[in-house]
Design an enzyme around this catalytic site. Sequence first.
Site, PDB file in Angstrom:
ATOM      1  N   TYR A 156      11.499   4.659  17.352  1.00  0.00           N
ATOM      2  CA  TYR A 156      10.599   3.681  17.236  1.00  0.00           C
ATOM      3  C   TYR A 156       8.970   4.111  17.587  1.00  0.00           C
ATOM      4  CZ  TYR A 156       8.433  -1.192  17.590  1.00  0.00           C
ATOM      5  OH  TYR A 156       7.797  -2.522  17.652  1.00  0.00           O
ATOM      6  N   ASP A 199      13.077  -5.684  -0.315  1.00  0.00           N
ATOM      7  CA  ASP A 199      13.823  -4.649   0.772  1.00  0.00           C
ATOM      8  C   ASP A 199      12.892  -3.722   0.703  1.00  0.00           C
ATOM      9  OD1 ASP A 199      15.242  -2.684   2.221  1.00  0.00           O
ATOM     10  OD2 ASP A 199      17.202  -2.965   0.898  1.00  0.00           O
ATOM     11  N   LYS A 254       5.836   4.310  14.799  1.00  0.00           N
ATOM     12  CA  LYS A 254       4.633   3.444  15.253  1.00  0.00           C
ATOM     13  C   LYS A 254       3.421   4.326  15.114  1.00  0.00           C
ATOM     14  CE  LYS A 254       6.413  -0.668  14.826  1.00  0.00           C
ATOM     15  NZ  LYS A 254       6.378  -1.480  13.535  1.00  0.00           N
TER      16      LYS A 254
END
Length: 238
Positions: free
Chosen positions: A161, A61, A165
Amino acid sequence: MAVTRTALVTGANRGIGFEIVRQLARLGVLAVIGARDPKDGVAAAEKLQSEGLDVPVVALDVDREESAAAAVAEVKRLYGRLDVLVNNAAVLIDAPGGFNASLFELTGETARRTFETNVLGPLRLIQAAAPLMREQGYGRIVNLSSIAGQLAEMGKGYPAYRISKTALNALTRIAAAELNGGNIKVNAMCPGWVRTDMGGANAERSVEQGADTAIWLATLSDDGPTGGFFRDRKPIAW
């Protein structure tokens, strides 16, 4: 005697991660499926066994620091080394609007959850894997990023997101600089818009196409690049 390389791929029970494991295993790499739920990992491994590929599974995880360290330790215990780390696990949970989500509707909770998985997860695994790679004088670290994180082409939509990134790209550069000189290569790559649970059914690329550059970076020769950002095996702008 040739060394059998060992690889750990995160989020590998489905999608691009699963295909990376498949392709590495076909090349003779001992590719380990890292899966949050071991049952999902075992189900994925059974699919590959039907193709004649013997693929092990470890519980992993990436959101939990102790899990990342334990997974790397388990790979070392079982196989004595870790040559390749592919940081594939990621989330895209921007809402409302999905790909069209606005920065001005981004919540702190969404940003924190995204950063936890997409940035801190790879960081934890790099920190755990790097000592092994330094000890053995070899390592290949591949971070699955996205052109959504390019500053050169930054636009609107799915802000959490995108930001994650961009941060992953920075992590790639920092890790490459700190690990430079020990035959440890650290690179980021963009798989493109791939038909997965995240990318959706209308995406333009297959998982095989999405995985290709990751396979190339995971198996770089000693004179290969480090600290780069690639798509289709070619450098792209940060």
